[in-house]
Design a protein around this motif. Structure first.
Motif, PDB file in Angstrom:
ATOM      1  N   PRO A  99       3.318  77.874  67.886  1.00  0.00           N
ATOM      2  CA  PRO A  99       4.562  77.253  67.973  1.00  0.00           C
ATOM      3  C   PRO A  99       5.159  76.853  66.480  1.00  0.00           C
ATOM      4  O   PRO A  99       4.389  76.410  65.782  1.00  0.00           O
ATOM      5  CB  PRO A  99       4.450  76.105  68.976  1.00  0.00           C
ATOM      6  CG  PRO A  99       3.031  75.988  68.801  1.00  0.00           C
ATOM      7  CD  PRO A  99       2.259  76.979  68.554  1.00  0.00           C
ATOM      8  N   VAL A 100       6.525  76.928  66.435  1.00  0.00           N
ATOM      9  CA  VAL A 100       7.065  76.776  65.106  1.00  0.00           C
ATOM     10  C   VAL A 100       8.414  75.760  65.430  1.00  0.00           C
ATOM     11  O   VAL A 100       9.253  76.357  66.127  1.00  0.00           O
ATOM     12  CB  VAL A 100       7.788  77.875  64.385  1.00  0.00           C
ATOM     13  CG1 VAL A 100       8.424  77.494  62.907  1.00  0.00           C
ATOM     14  CG2 VAL A 100       6.609  78.894  63.947  1.00  0.00           C
ATOM     15  N   PRO A 101       8.352  74.551  65.104  1.00  0.00           N
ATOM     16  CA  PRO A 101       9.545  73.692  65.356  1.00  0.00           C
ATOM     17  C   PRO A 101      10.960  74.174  64.604  1.00  0.00           C
ATOM     18  O   PRO A 101      10.591  73.681  63.328  1.00  0.00           O
ATOM     19  CB  PRO A 101       8.932  72.312  64.827  1.00  0.00           C
ATOM     20  CG  PRO A 101       8.037  72.682  63.907  1.00  0.00           C
ATOM     21  CD  PRO A 101       7.325  74.192  64.035  1.00  0.00           C
ATOM     22  N   VAL A 102      11.929  74.589  65.351  1.00  0.00           N
ATOM     23  CA  VAL A 102      13.213  74.817  64.802  1.00  0.00           C
ATOM     24  C   VAL A 102      14.274  74.213  65.422  1.00  0.00           C
ATOM     25  O   VAL A 102      15.255  74.614  65.353  1.00  0.00           O
ATOM     26  CB  VAL A 102      13.218  76.351  64.501  1.00  0.00           C
ATOM     27  CG1 VAL A 102      12.333  76.862  63.608  1.00  0.00           C
ATOM     28  CG2 VAL A 102      13.030  76.955  65.727  1.00  0.00           C
ATOM     29  N   LEU A 103      13.931  73.065  66.288  1.00  0.00           N
ATOM     30  CA  LEU A 103      14.914  72.338  67.102  1.00  0.00           C
ATOM     31  C   LEU A 103      15.673  71.402  66.136  1.00  0.00           C
ATOM     32  O   LEU A 103      15.361  70.884  65.523  1.00  0.00           O
ATOM     33  CB  LEU A 103      14.222  71.692  67.915  1.00  0.00           C
ATOM     34  CG  LEU A 103      13.476  72.363  69.167  1.00  0.00           C
ATOM     35  CD1 LEU A 103      12.989  71.359  70.080  1.00  0.00           C
ATOM     36  CD2 LEU A 103      14.584  73.043  70.051  1.00  0.00           C
ATOM     37  N   ARG A 104      16.843  71.692  66.418  1.00  0.00           N
ATOM     38  CA  ARG A 104      17.912  71.074  65.584  1.00  0.00           C
ATOM     39  C   ARG A 104      17.896  71.196  64.201  1.00  0.00           C
ATOM     40  O   ARG A 104      17.712  70.044  63.589  1.00  0.00           O
ATOM     41  CB  ARG A 104      18.036  69.378  66.175  1.00  0.00           C
ATOM     42  CG  ARG A 104      18.397  69.218  67.586  1.00  0.00           C
ATOM     43  CD  ARG A 104      18.536  67.755  67.801  1.00  0.00           C
ATOM     44  NE  ARG A 104      17.165  67.418  67.813  1.00  0.00           N
ATOM     45  CZ  ARG A 104      16.234  67.292  68.986  1.00  0.00           C
ATOM     46  NH1 ARG A 104      16.780  67.922  70.115  1.00  0.00           N
ATOM     47  NH2 ARG A 104      14.998  67.119  68.996  1.00  0.00           N
ATOM     48  N   LEU A 105      17.536  72.458  63.707  1.00  0.00           N
ATOM     49  CA  LEU A 105      17.432  72.495  62.240  1.00  0.00           C
ATOM     50  C   LEU A 105      18.941  72.780  61.804  1.00  0.00           C
ATOM     51  O   LEU A 105      19.682  73.567  61.860  1.00  0.00           O
ATOM     52  CB  LEU A 105      16.793  74.130  62.062  1.00  0.00           C
ATOM     53  CG  LEU A 105      16.395  74.346  60.544  1.00  0.00           C
ATOM     54  CD1 LEU A 105      15.549  73.309  60.041  1.00  0.00           C
ATOM     55  CD2 LEU A 105      15.767  75.677  60.631  1.00  0.00           C
ATOM     56  N   ARG A 106      19.273  71.844  60.738  1.00  0.00           N
ATOM     57  CA  ARG A 106      20.603  71.737  60.298  1.00  0.00           C
ATOM     58  C   ARG A 106      20.907  72.611  59.171  1.00  0.00           C
ATOM     59  O   ARG A 106      20.006  73.276  58.595  1.00  0.00           O
ATOM     60  CB  ARG A 106      20.869  70.407  59.686  1.00  0.00           C
ATOM     61  CG  ARG A 106      20.683  69.254  60.691  1.00  0.00           C
ATOM     62  CD  ARG A 106      20.990  67.806  59.855  1.00  0.00           C
ATOM     63  NE  ARG A 106      21.080  66.678  60.807  1.00  0.00           N
ATOM     64  CZ  ARG A 106      21.111  65.475  60.530  1.00  0.00           C
ATOM     65  NH1 ARG A 106      21.613  65.043  59.269  1.00  0.00           N
ATOM     66  NH2 ARG A 106      21.118  64.422  61.473  1.00  0.00           N
ATOM     67  N   PRO A 107      22.299  73.039  58.976  1.00  0.00           N
ATOM     68  CA  PRO A 107      22.593  73.893  57.942  1.00  0.00           C
ATOM     69  C   PRO A 107      21.958  73.599  56.527  1.00  0.00           C
ATOM     70  O   PRO A 107      22.107  72.406  56.093  1.00  0.00           O
ATOM     71  CB  PRO A 107      24.109  73.989  57.970  1.00  0.00           C
ATOM     72  CG  PRO A 107      24.612  73.582  59.333  1.00  0.00           C
ATOM     73  CD  PRO A 107      23.454  72.588  59.632  1.00  0.00           C
ATOM     74  N   GLY A 108      21.379  74.654  56.011  1.00  0.00           N
ATOM     75  CA  GLY A 108      20.992  74.234  54.418  1.00  0.00           C
ATOM     76  C   GLY A 108      19.490  73.807  54.526  1.00  0.00           C
ATOM     77  O   GLY A 108      18.999  73.524  53.487  1.00  0.00           O
ATOM     78  N   ARG A 109      18.892  73.388  55.651  1.00  0.00           N
ATOM     79  CA  ARG A 109      17.498  72.782  55.839  1.00  0.00           C
ATOM     80  C   ARG A 109      16.649  73.678  56.261  1.00  0.00           C
ATOM     81  O   ARG A 109      16.813  74.833  56.868  1.00  0.00           O
ATOM     82  CB  ARG A 109      17.575  71.352  56.838  1.00  0.00           C
ATOM     83  CG  ARG A 109      18.750  70.649  56.412  1.00  0.00           C
ATOM     84  CD  ARG A 109      18.339  69.532  55.404  1.00  0.00           C
ATOM     85  NE  ARG A 109      19.235  68.541  54.996  1.00  0.00           N
ATOM     86  CZ  ARG A 109      18.981  67.349  55.491  1.00  0.00           C
ATOM     87  NH1 ARG A 109      17.975  67.032  56.297  1.00  0.00           N
ATOM     88  NH2 ARG A 109      19.950  66.400  55.105  1.00  0.00           N
ATOM     89  N   ASP A 110      15.334  73.298  55.864  1.00  0.00           N
ATOM     90  CA  ASP A 110      14.303  74.039  56.344  1.00  0.00           C
ATOM     91  C   ASP A 110      13.154  73.560  56.826  1.00  0.00           C
ATOM     92  O   ASP A 110      13.300  72.210  56.732  1.00  0.00           O
ATOM     93  CB  ASP A 110      13.832  74.983  55.061  1.00  0.00           C
ATOM     94  CG  ASP A 110      13.323  74.059  54.123  1.00  0.00           C
ATOM     95  OD1 ASP A 110      12.790  73.035  54.173  1.00  0.00           O
ATOM     96  OD2 ASP A 110      13.569  74.395  52.977  1.00  0.00           O
TER      97      ASP A 110
END
Length: 413
Positions: A99-110
């Motif tokens: 699993p990879v956490p990408v919930l609520r990934l804001r623009p320009g963030r990683d």
């Protein structure tokens, strides 16, 4: 795009409500049906939005011995400018998912995740691609898309140290192994000049000292060359434990040990596989010979560095051993030995096979005329191998570690 069970139920309800509402003139049912249909349409549009994600991977290391630690670092960056990525993602690592956490990934963030790569078995472990699932807030529609490519992690066979390495039939008179690929002219002694000798061979300094012409006597020293022939035919390794032929795994370890020992001794070594070899859908490092395929790679100064055969990208011997699989071409050994007899690729042949390969040692024994030294390694046999062919040095071993011990005990090549 996939509609969830909840979405299917709501879509069926929308159709039924609209049909009943229009058929019996119930506006309330018509409105409910239209609302249900609009909800499904909104869910489809929401799930169809494709976020801009940049996926990078870094393997540390990307080539590792069996049982050694290896890890993968995955970085997912939201390249969009307006919307946050609210996604579910998982990365493929061999036969399992991470699993990879990408919930609520804001623009320009990683976001970054690091996990271990399984190295308990020899082989090529494919990592990736990242599978991103987009869902609507109501959970009616889910759409999964792949992001990024696949990064392989090469798990090489375990290497067992070997102290003895055959140096072939041609030995350098200088006390070292020559590094010229096709032999060299090495000084042996001085003798008196006789009519017909070339003047360029006259040693003028010695001639001036002794008062008569002296010429150099040279000899041709050939470069010893090892040929490792790995029997990857399924018929030669019939025993399976959990779907894995342990005798073939041991043979791969022995081949890797010989190749590494030859490299450390500055000896050229050629790795050949009896059957066709493939990495994924593409055949690599292979030269077709009749009905069989013989792949060749010469070991280089770096681990896994090589010059491969006629087709495919360059792969090192250890890479090719990591990707080696059992072949169903049961008649490949005959064609391979014919090719070896014609080309004479070296002066020491090392044939590694399984318990069932002992029945065809006659083909290997017939190569004694082309190869002064022939060594046979048999793995997984319950009884000692009877040498039917004269001149064969047979090493019986249960695994790679025992082969290394028996190999160092051989006194004649």
């Amino acid at each position: 795009m996939g509609i969830t069970a909840r979405g299917v139920g709501l879509l069926v309800a929308a159709v039924v409500l609209l049909g009943v509402g229009f058929r019996f003139a119930y506006p309330e049912l018509t409105v409910l049906g239209a609302a249900a249909g609009a909800a499904v349409g909104y869910a489809a549009l929401t799930a169809a939005w494709r976020p801009r994600l940049l996926v990078t991977r870094r393997a540390d290391p990307d080539r590792v011995g069996r049982g050694e630690p290896a890890s993968m670092t995955l970085t997912v960056r939201n390249a969009g400018r307006l919307r946050s990525a609210n996604l579910l993602a998982e990365d493929r690592c061999g036969d399992r998912t991470v699993p990879v956490p990408v919930l609520r990934l804001r623009p320009g963030r990683d976001t970054e995740v690091r996990y271990d790569v399984p190295t308990h078995r020899r082989g090529v472990v494919p990592v990736g691609p990242l599978r991103v699932t987009r869902r609507d807030p109501l959970g009616l529609v889910a759409l999964a898309r792949p992001y990024g490519g696949t990064t392989p992690v090469w798990v090489h066979p375990r290497i067992h140290p070997l102290t003895a390495v055959p140096t072939g039939s041609g030995r350098s008179l200088d006390g070292r192994v020559d590094g010229v690929p096709h032999g060299s002219i090495t000084f042996n002694s001085l003798r008196e000049y006789v009519v017909g000798d070339e003047l360029r061979r006259v040693h003028w300094r010695t001639s001036a000292r002794v008062g008569e012409l002296m010429v150099r006597e040279n000899v041709d020293t050939s470069l010893p060359r090892l040929v490792v022939l790995l029997d990857n035919r399924a018929v030669a390794h019939p025993d399976r434990v959990g779907g894995v032929a342990e005798s073939f795994e041991s043979a791969c370890e022995a081949a890797a040990s010989v190749v590494t020992a030859a490299h450390r001794a500055d000896l050229p070594v050629l790795l050949l596989l009896v059957g066709p070899e493939t990495v994924g859908p593409a055949t690599v490092g292979a030269a077709t010979v009749g009905a069989a395929t013989v792949g060749a790679a010469t070991v280089g100064p770096e681990r896994g560095d090589a010059v491969a055969g006629a087709a495919g990208p360059p792969l090192g011997p250890l890479d090719r051993l990591a990707a080696a699989e059992l072949s169903t071409d049961d008649d490949a050994l005959r064609a391979t030995t014919t090719r070896l007899r014609q080309d004479r690729l070296g002066d020491t042949l090392i044939f590694l096979t399984g318990p069932a390969g002992r029945d065809e040692l006659g083909h290997v024994g017939a190569l004694r005329g082309a190869y002064p030294s022939v060594v046979v390694g048999v793995f997984g046999a319950t009884e000692p191998t009877a040498t039917g062919a004269t001149g064969l040095v047979v090493v019986d071993a249960a695994d790679g570690a025992q082969f290394a011990a028996e190999w160092d005990g051989v006194r004649r090549w």
